[in-house]
Design a protein around this motif. Structure first.
Motif, PDB file in Angstrom:
ATOM      1  N   LEU A 239       0.814  -1.213   0.000  1.00 31.61           N
ATOM      2  CA  LEU A 239       0.000   0.000   0.000  1.00 31.61           C
ATOM      3  C   LEU A 239       0.849   1.265   0.000  1.00 31.61           C
ATOM      4  CD1 LEU A 239      -2.660  -1.086   2.656  1.00 31.61           C
ATOM      5  CD2 LEU A 239      -3.072  -0.788   0.215  1.00 31.61           C
ATOM      6  N   LEU A 240       2.105   1.160   0.414  1.00 34.52           N
ATOM      7  CA  LEU A 240       2.931   2.348   0.596  1.00 34.52           C
ATOM      8  C   LEU A 240       3.845   2.660  -0.578  1.00 34.52           C
ATOM      9  CD1 LEU A 240       4.028   1.929   4.332  1.00 34.52           C
ATOM     10  CD2 LEU A 240       2.289   3.465   3.426  1.00 34.52           C
TER      11      LEU A 240
ATOM     12  N   ASN B  95       4.937   2.160  -4.795  1.00 37.69           N
ATOM     13  CA  ASN B  95       4.759   1.698  -6.163  1.00 37.69           C
ATOM     14  C   ASN B  95       5.734   0.547  -6.425  1.00 37.69           C
ATOM     15  OD1 ASN B  95       5.994   1.941  -9.085  1.00 37.69           O
ATOM     16  ND2 ASN B  95       3.884   2.650  -9.229  1.00 37.69           N
TER      17      ASN B  95
ATOM     18  N   MET C 151      -2.262   4.113   7.555  1.00 42.07           N
ATOM     19  CA  MET C 151      -2.738   4.559   6.251  1.00 42.07           C
ATOM     20  C   MET C 151      -3.588   5.827   6.370  1.00 42.07           C
ATOM     21  SD  MET C 151      -1.208   2.345   4.537  1.00 42.07           S
ATOM     22  CE  MET C 151      -0.331   0.891   5.126  1.00 42.07           C
TER      23      MET C 151
ATOM     24  N   LEU D 176      -3.929   7.503   2.849  1.00 44.19           N
ATOM     25  CA  LEU D 176      -3.906   6.386   1.906  1.00 44.19           C
ATOM     26  C   LEU D 176      -5.078   5.446   2.165  1.00 44.19           C
ATOM     27  CD1 LEU D 176      -0.080   5.612   2.084  1.00 44.19           C
ATOM     28  CD2 LEU D 176      -1.303   6.662   0.175  1.00 44.19           C
TER      29      LEU D 176
END
Length: 346
Positions: free
Chosen positions: A91-92, A94, A126, A131
């Motif tokens: 999730l953090l 690319n 997140m 995010l």
């Protein structure tokens, strides 16, 4: 198992692993402490270190937190033999950016770097960064696609990918890994999606601390699943309390358990951010224990001989890598290296 047991340490990225109000181990998650800790672990004969990734301290937001990837790059430059395993939440980062970072640390370490894919359990991390935090199985679907992009990039292959979460065009990361095909890939988590991901794409599956029969059942389940490439290897997290006598070990455990009670108010406030679908926390709730990621539930509490025998039982069940926690960390790490490690490796 044919391969001898490997022993690693959890880096102290967010302070103490058990009781956080222990007068024998003041809170210290600094780079200075972690640098000294990992360098000493290497000198003592430990094989690897796991650097967990958190942007904010997951147990007490008022405390400090080591940044995993910049610290791991520095550790790669300072060490000579120990494997550096750095956690990553898809999730953090690319996948293309992460693959480039990983191959750079692989070069710095001369082929001693690994990633540990975890799919996150702390919603607050997140939310604070703005995010998204999808539900449990959706995070694993994203992680599976993320790793399917990262793995060929780590091999130096040219990647074109169009999926539900990522679109990559004509990407190739140079320079490639110089000493082997790519960095090693560890996967954590015990849910059904985690097991499927480990069987399909991992080199090593990390299991949280729990009794040996439960660990053997987990290994048997994953070993039955379809897989291409070399056999999957297995690792276990565990908190160790080893003493000359069983009575001393039990007393040390009870002391930490009493101190851990003092942390409950802070942990209760943080618990609202934990995804209840995360199997690690369901497993940890089954029995009393100290430490994170299962902690003492693995049963490595006892005399030097008892702890070594239990390690050998886990090894016979299929565990190759033991990722260990101690408290006070440095003193107990030294004790383990001197008293238990020779017995377990004999």
């Amino acid at each position: 198992m044919d391969a001898p047991p490997r022993f690693g340490i959890w880096a102290l990225v967010h302070g103490s692993r058990a009781a956080r109000q222990d007068p024998d181990e003041p809170f210290d998650a600094s780079w200075t402490r972690n640098r000294a800790l990992v360098l000493e672990a290497e000198a003592l004969g430990f094989d690897c270190t796991l650097v967990a990734q958190h942007t904010f301290n997951p147990y007490d937001p008022e405390r400090g937190q080591l940044e995993a990837w910049s610290a791991s790059a520095a550790l790669a430059a300072l060490t000579h033999r120990i494997e550096i395993i750095t956690a990553i939440k898809p999730l953090l980062y690319n996948p293309v950016v992460l693959a480039k970072m990983a191959l750079q640390i692989e070069e710095i370490s001369s082929g001693r770097f690994a990633i540990n894919l975890v799919n996150a359990w702390n919603r607050a991390e997140m939310d604070k960064a703005g995010l998204p935090f999808p539900e449990h199985d959706a995070r694993y679907a994203l992680g599976e696609e993320w790793l399917s992009v990262v793995e060929p990039l780590l091999r130096g292959e040219r990647v074109n990918h169009a999926g539900a979460h990522f679109a990559v065009q004509d990407a190739v990361i140079l320079p490639r890994a110089a000493t082997r095909a790519r960095p090693r890939i560890y996967v954590g988590g015990e849910s059904e999606p985690a097991r499927a991901l480990a069987a399909a794409q991992a080199d090593v599956w990390f299991i949280n601390g729990q009794p040996v029969d439960d660990v053997a059942a987990l290994i048997a389940d994953v070993a039955r699943r379809p897989r291409t490439g070399p056999p999957l290897r297995y690792g276990l997290s565990a908190f160790v309390i080893a003493r000359p006598t069983e009575q001393e070990a039990v007393a040390a455990y009870e002391r930490l358990a009493r101190l851990a009670e003092l942390d409950k108010p802070v942990l209760a406030r943080q618990a609202i951010h934990i995804d209840p679908a995360v199997v690690m926390h369901q497993t940890m709730a089954k029995s009393p224990r100290v430490g994170t990621n299962g902690g003492t539930a693995a049963g490595l509490v006892g005399t030097y001989r008892q702890v070594a025998d239990r390690i050998r039982a886990f090894h016979d069940a299929g565990i190759e890598t033991f990722m260990l926690q101690f408290q006070p960390f440095e003193a107990e790490m030294r004790r383990f290296a001197a008293e238990v490690m020779p017995l377990a490796r004999r």
